[in-house]
Design a protein around this motif. Structure first.
Motif, PDB file in Angstrom:
ATOM      1  N   GLU A   4      -6.598  14.598   1.023  1.00  0.00           N
ATOM      2  CA  GLU A   4      -6.896  14.031  -0.297  1.00  0.00           C
ATOM      3  C   GLU A   4      -8.366  14.243  -0.661  1.00  0.00           C
ATOM      4  N   LYS A  55       0.800  -1.227   0.000  1.00  0.00           N
ATOM      5  CA  LYS A  55       0.000   0.000   0.000  1.00  0.00           C
ATOM      6  C   LYS A  55       0.834   1.281   0.000  1.00  0.00           C
ATOM      7  N   TYR A  56       1.964   1.275   0.678  1.00  0.00           N
ATOM      8  CA  TYR A  56       2.745   2.497   0.870  1.00  0.00           C
ATOM      9  C   TYR A  56       4.116   2.396   0.219  1.00  0.00           C
ATOM     10  N   GLU A  67       9.651   9.170 -10.405  1.00  0.00           N
ATOM     11  CA  GLU A  67       8.372   9.874 -10.505  1.00  0.00           C
ATOM     12  C   GLU A  67       8.479  11.078 -11.445  1.00  0.00           C
ATOM     13  N   SER A  69       1.311  12.845  -5.305  1.00  0.00           N
ATOM     14  CA  SER A  69       1.539  12.511  -6.716  1.00  0.00           C
ATOM     15  C   SER A  69       0.578  11.442  -7.224  1.00  0.00           C
ATOM     16  N   ARG A  70      -0.065  10.720  -6.324  1.00  0.00           N
ATOM     17  CA  ARG A  70      -1.023   9.688  -6.739  1.00  0.00           C
ATOM     18  C   ARG A  70      -2.263  10.285  -7.399  1.00  0.00           C
ATOM     19  N   PHE A  71      -2.616  11.534  -7.056  1.00  0.00           N
ATOM     20  CA  PHE A  71      -3.842  12.112  -7.613  1.00  0.00           C
ATOM     21  C   PHE A  71      -3.674  13.526  -8.167  1.00  0.00           C
ATOM     22  N   PHE A  83       2.567  10.805  -1.769  1.00  0.00           N
ATOM     23  CA  PHE A  83       1.125  10.660  -1.563  1.00  0.00           C
ATOM     24  C   PHE A  83       0.353  11.569  -2.514  1.00  0.00           C
TER      25      PHE A  83
END
Length: 156
Positions: free
Chosen positions: A63, A32-33, A116, A90-92, A88
């Protein structure tokens, strides 16, 4: 494979019972992380080692707000440290601009965000004027670095 090797090595060693439990506990977090590079005994790195991510509940709250009000926008992470929040976001987010003045944590940030493409990192802090300032850090908690001198801090 590595996990099985470590488990076999530690099996039967009474003094390492806690480590075995922690290794099994972490198996859910590894998927997950992100696995962050941090100094071994630093506060934020230790929190990430135990709970998978630093300030996880706070980040999940942020978020929800950002997805609702700032969809497909850029995020600025001031004081990015090792990149916990940067990764974190950068995921959305459309992209993340991360600023970290501490050369030690910046080095870790650089390694943690290497692959990334949505993340741009900068090795300086943000202030309302263009000046040079002394920078203070506390051993064991690099996340508490500041331009303000604190008890037990030293200049870097």
């Amino acid at each position: 494979m590595f996990k099985n090797y470590v488990l076999k090595y530690l099996d039967g060693r009474k003094k390492n019972k806690l480590l075995l439990q922690l290794l099994n506990y972490h198996s859910k977090y590894r998927k997950k992380y992100p696995n962050l590079i941090t100094p071994t005994f630093d506060y934020i790195g230790s929190v990430c080692s135990v709970f998978g991510m630093y300030e996880n509940e706070e980040l999940e709250c942020i978020e929800k707000l950002l997805k609702k009000h700032c969809k497909n926008k850029y995020v600025i992470d001031c004081g990015a440290n090792y990149g916990n929040h940067t990764l974190f976001f950068s995921r959305f987010a459309k992209g993340v601009f991360s600023f970290e003045p501490n050369f030690i944590t910046y080095g870790c940030l650089k390694l943690n965000t290497l692959s990334e493409k949505k993340i741009k990192i900068y090795n300086f802090g943000l202030l309302d004027k263009n000046i040079k300032k002394k920078f203070y850090t506390v051993n064991g908690n690099l996340g508490s670095s500041s331009i303000n001198k604190k008890k037990n801090s030293h200049t870097i």
